[in-house]
Design a protein around this motif. Structure first.
Motif, PDB file in Angstrom:
ATOM      1  N   SER A  94      90.595  55.049  59.041  1.00 41.89           N
ATOM      2  CA  SER A  94      91.245  54.465  60.151  1.00 41.89           C
ATOM      3  C   SER A  94      91.721  53.096  61.009  1.00 41.89           C
ATOM      4  N   ARG A  95      92.068  53.179  62.481  1.00 44.34           N
ATOM      5  CA  ARG A  95      92.592  51.790  63.191  1.00 44.34           C
ATOM      6  C   ARG A  95      91.324  51.380  62.883  1.00 44.34           C
ATOM      7  N   ARG A  96      89.923  52.228  62.666  1.00 53.03           N
ATOM      8  CA  ARG A  96      88.497  51.438  63.335  1.00 53.03           C
ATOM      9  C   ARG A  96      88.056  50.804  61.977  1.00 53.03           C
ATOM     10  N   ARG A  97      88.857  50.994  60.560  1.00 53.66           N
ATOM     11  CA  ARG A  97      88.135  50.882  59.506  1.00 53.66           C
ATOM     12  C   ARG A  97      88.549  49.913  59.271  1.00 53.66           C
ATOM     13  N   TYR A  98      89.826  49.973  59.473  1.00 54.95           N
ATOM     14  CA  TYR A  98      90.682  48.784  59.060  1.00 54.95           C
ATOM     15  C   TYR A  98      90.072  47.643  59.805  1.00 54.95           C
ATOM     16  N   VAL A  99      90.045  47.865  61.284  1.00 60.11           N
ATOM     17  CA  VAL A  99      89.225  46.031  61.701  1.00 60.11           C
ATOM     18  C   VAL A  99      88.302  46.004  61.102  1.00 60.11           C
ATOM     19  N   LEU A 100      87.115  46.654  60.631  1.00 57.72           N
ATOM     20  CA  LEU A 100      85.902  46.740  60.426  1.00 57.72           C
ATOM     21  C   LEU A 100      86.158  45.514  59.422  1.00 57.72           C
ATOM     22  N   GLN A 129      82.921  41.524  69.419  1.00 57.69           N
ATOM     23  CA  GLN A 129      82.527  40.754  70.492  1.00 57.69           C
ATOM     24  C   GLN A 129      83.604  40.365  71.498  1.00 57.69           C
ATOM     25  N   ASP A 130      84.997  39.865  70.276  1.00 59.25           N
ATOM     26  CA  ASP A 130      85.384  38.554  70.501  1.00 59.25           C
ATOM     27  C   ASP A 130      86.415  39.685  71.701  1.00 59.25           C
ATOM     28  N   GLU A 131      87.144  39.108  72.744  1.00 65.18           N
ATOM     29  CA  GLU A 131      87.715  39.184  74.119  1.00 65.18           C
ATOM     30  C   GLU A 131      89.454  39.663  73.557  1.00 65.18           C
ATOM     31  N   GLU A 132      89.573  39.415  71.966  1.00 71.03           N
ATOM     32  CA  GLU A 132      90.917  39.992  72.071  1.00 71.03           C
ATOM     33  C   GLU A 132      90.511  41.367  71.367  1.00 71.03           C
ATOM     34  N   LEU A 133      89.498  41.583  70.826  1.00 72.02           N
ATOM     35  CA  LEU A 133      89.018  43.308  70.642  1.00 72.02           C
ATOM     36  C   LEU A 133      88.930  43.766  71.416  1.00 72.02           C
ATOM     37  N   THR A 134      88.062  42.862  72.142  1.00 72.15           N
ATOM     38  CA  THR A 134      87.757  43.999  73.354  1.00 72.15           C
ATOM     39  C   THR A 134      88.504  44.626  74.027  1.00 72.15           C
ATOM     40  N   GLY A 135      89.354  43.768  74.961  1.00 69.43           N
ATOM     41  CA  GLY A 135      90.570  43.450  75.876  1.00 69.43           C
ATOM     42  C   GLY A 135      91.675  45.178  75.254  1.00 69.43           C
ATOM     43  N   ALA A 136      91.858  44.831  73.872  1.00 70.18           N
ATOM     44  CA  ALA A 136      92.853  45.792  73.155  1.00 70.18           C
ATOM     45  C   ALA A 136      91.399  47.774  72.546  1.00 70.18           C
ATOM     46  N   GLY A 137      90.463  47.284  73.627  1.00 67.20           N
ATOM     47  CA  GLY A 137      89.749  48.854  73.476  1.00 67.20           C
ATOM     48  C   GLY A 137      89.319  48.925  72.611  1.00 67.20           C
ATOM     49  N   ILE A 138      89.343  47.678  71.468  1.00 69.17           N
ATOM     50  CA  ILE A 138      88.493  48.408  70.029  1.00 69.17           C
ATOM     51  C   ILE A 138      86.790  48.182  69.812  1.00 69.17           C
ATOM     52  N   VAL A 139      85.957  48.855  70.328  1.00 68.05           N
ATOM     53  CA  VAL A 139      84.372  48.561  70.784  1.00 68.05           C
ATOM     54  C   VAL A 139      83.720  48.960  69.533  1.00 68.05           C
ATOM     55  N   ASP A 146      78.364  58.085  62.822  1.00 71.15           N
ATOM     56  CA  ASP A 146      80.064  58.035  62.039  1.00 71.15           C
ATOM     57  C   ASP A 146      80.097  56.542  61.846  1.00 71.15           C
ATOM     58  N   GLU A 147      79.524  56.227  63.245  1.00 71.28           N
ATOM     59  CA  GLU A 147      80.029  54.139  63.064  1.00 71.28           C
ATOM     60  C   GLU A 147      78.962  52.906  62.455  1.00 71.28           C
ATOM     61  N   ARG A 148      78.447  54.110  62.334  1.00 69.67           N
ATOM     62  CA  ARG A 148      77.702  53.233  60.316  1.00 69.67           C
ATOM     63  C   ARG A 148      78.276  53.397  59.728  1.00 69.67           C
ATOM     64  N   VAL A 154      83.122  50.582  54.412  1.00 71.19           N
ATOM     65  CA  VAL A 154      84.178  49.084  54.294  1.00 71.19           C
ATOM     66  C   VAL A 154      83.434  48.371  52.947  1.00 71.19           C
ATOM     67  N   ALA A 155      81.645  48.594  52.672  1.00 74.58           N
ATOM     68  CA  ALA A 155      81.095  47.893  52.227  1.00 74.58           C
ATOM     69  C   ALA A 155      81.828  48.913  50.468  1.00 74.58           C
ATOM     70  N   GLN A 156      82.101  49.459  50.521  1.00 77.85           N
ATOM     71  CA  GLN A 156      82.266  50.512  49.150  1.00 77.85           C
ATOM     72  C   GLN A 156      83.672  49.922  49.069  1.00 77.85           C
ATOM     73  N   LEU A 157      84.201  50.351  49.923  1.00 78.72           N
ATOM     74  CA  LEU A 157      86.073  49.403  49.583  1.00 78.72           C
ATOM     75  C   LEU A 157      86.230  48.223  48.851  1.00 78.72           C
ATOM     76  N   LEU A 158      84.789  47.627  49.440  1.00 76.09           N
ATOM     77  CA  LEU A 158      84.491  45.715  49.044  1.00 76.09           C
ATOM     78  C   LEU A 158      84.141  46.024  47.924  1.00 76.09           C
ATOM     79  N   LEU A 159      82.955  47.032  47.426  1.00 80.11           N
ATOM     80  CA  LEU A 159      82.972  47.401  46.505  1.00 80.11           C
ATOM     81  C   LEU A 159      83.687  47.598  44.878  1.00 80.11           C
ATOM     82  N   GLU A 160      84.533  48.499  45.494  1.00 82.74           N
ATOM     83  CA  GLU A 160      85.459  49.096  44.277  1.00 82.74           C
ATOM     84  C   GLU A 160      86.598  47.969  43.970  1.00 82.74           C
ATOM     85  N   ILE A 161      86.568  47.102  45.158  1.00 88.40           N
ATOM     86  CA  ILE A 161      88.082  46.281  44.973  1.00 88.40           C
ATOM     87  C   ILE A 161      87.216  44.986  44.220  1.00 88.40           C
ATOM     88  N   GLY A 162      85.931  44.713  44.270  1.00 87.63           N
ATOM     89  CA  GLY A 162      85.387  43.775  43.147  1.00 87.63           C
ATOM     90  C   GLY A 162      84.797  42.314  44.407  1.00 87.63           C
TER      91      GLY A 162
END
Length: 412
Positions: A94-100, A129-139, A146-148, A154-162
């Motif tokens: 999702s958009r949130r996972r990409y940002v994370l 907590q960056d202002e640009e992220l919070t200003g874009a509604g990404i919290v 589900d947030e955890r 994200v950690a699993q993706l980074l594991l898969e790509i090495g």
């Protein structure tokens, strides 16, 4: 005897190179660890020839060293959002996972050689907590499971790509708040991960355009970070067109003529034979040329990341829904509603529930199965999705069945 041996060695060498090309098309980032070790070794062995071929035919660059092989693929089209990143967890990013994921990579750039998942999450939350992220509604918060789970994905993706290599622990224990995981950080992989022509941070704010049109902003940013400078000559323009068409043939399931510009269509009509010959000889693919477009089929399935048909409940449901949509296409219907697809899936569940997984019989399961099947069909270039409307595309017809027509006097 010597000539025969040379022929055998040449054949073996050519097949190794085809296998290496297929491995890079499926996994543009390979490391000498785990299941990728054999493919990485092949790419490393033939790195010079592969780099020259990719640069000539597609304009993609290939980086290889003792720790990583990275094919920097630029897509042939920037408006295809049907193939999102995935991890072992269900569903596309999702958009949130990409940002994370971006925040996690930023944190790892400043990390020690070993990190824990807890440390990584703390740094990500601080960056969030960056202002640009919070200003874009990404919290972000860690109050909900589900947030955890998004952070674990994200950690699993980074594991898969090495980028990360697990040392100890388990991600699920973090979701359950009962433990942590320890990772090594592979800086070689981290350093070659970015594949764009320009760093995203180099895209000036002035290029963002009107803030009330987010799709236009995204399109302009994608164009800016992938922009390639080509000579304003006939040869330069033809080379850019050739690269664009080759990228789409190698990277997309189907290339439809209707999606090409006039110049691209004209070039392909003139150069289709030589172009397909070069691509098929280097990959081992089989070219299927139809009135509506071209598909390069992979008989080995080594370059295939998403198969059709596939096994299991999801694969069977997708194939049966493809047959339903193909029948509608043959009947002359340009579009089908998602609700109609869900109703048909409900009938399929009733007919096949004895063979499908138990959860397929849960109330409302037809919506989940339909959504998954439609995402897969869209990623394969077989349908186009727009809101609650499905538009079957010509290649979908290969998964439909028509009654046999008997012609002439001889009958079988």
């Amino acid at each position: 005897m010597s000539d025969a041996l040379n022929d055998v060695l040449d054949t073996q060498r050519d097949e190794e190179r085809r296998k290496a090309v297929r491995a890079l098309l499926r996994s543009p980032l390979l490391t000498p660890r785990g299941r990728q070790a054999a493919e990485y070794a092949l790419v490393r062995r033939h790195a010079g020839v592969l780099a020259e071929w990719f640069a000539r035919e597609t304009g993609w660059s290939l980086h290889t060293d003792s720790g990583v092989a990275r094919l920097r693929k630029t897509p042939g089209r920037l408006d295809d959002g049907s193939r999102a990143a995935t991890a072992r967890s269900k569903g596309p990013f999702s958009r949130r996972r990409y940002v994370l994921a971006c925040l996690a990579l930023a944190a790892l750039e400043r990390s020690e050689s070993q990190v824990t998942l807890g440390w990584l999450v703390d740094r990500v939350m601080a960056f969030a907590q960056d202002e640009e992220l919070t200003g874009a509604g990404i919290v972000f918060a860690l109050d909900k499971r589900d947030e955890r789970a998004d952070l674990v994905a994200v950690a699993q993706l980074l594991l898969e790509i090495g980028v990360l290599v697990k040392v100890a622990g388990d991600e699920q224990s973090f979701v359950n708040r009962s433990g942590d995981a320890l990772y090594d950080v592979d800086r070689r992989v981290l350093s070659v991960l970015l594949a764009t022509r320009r760093g995203p941070s180099m895209v000036a704010a002035a290029q963002d355009g009107p803030q009330d049109r987010p799709q236009e902003i995204l399109r302009d940013r994608l164009r800016a970070i992938t922009e390639e400078l080509t000579p304003d000559t006939g040869d330069g323009r033809n080379r850019q067109i050739r690269h664009t068409i080759s990228r789409r043939l190698l990277d997309d399931p189907v290339l439809y003529y209707a999606d090409l510009t006039t110049d691209e269509r004209t070039y392909l009509e003139r150069q289709r034979g030589p172009l397909l010959k070069r691509l098929t000889e280097a990959t081992g693919f089989v070219a299927e040329v139809r009135a509506e477009g071209i598909a390069l089929l992979d008989p080995t399935r080594e370059a295939t990341d998403l198969g059709m048909p596939d096994e299991g409940t999801d694969g069977h449901a997708t194939l049966l829904l493809a047959e339903f949509l193909s029948d509608r296409l043959r009947a002359g219907l340009d579009t089908v509603g998602v609700e109609a697809a869900e109703q048909h899936m409900k009938k399929l569940i009733g007919a096949h529930k004895a063979h499908w997984r138990k959860s397929a019989k849960d109330p409302g399961a037809e919506r989940e199965l339909t959504a998954l099947a439609l995402r897969r069909l869209a990623a394969l270039g077989l349908i186009a999705l727009s809101g609650q409307t499905v538009r079957p595309l010509p290649a979908l017809a290969r998964f439909g069945y028509a009654p046999a027509k008997i012609t002439g006097k001889n009958r079988v």
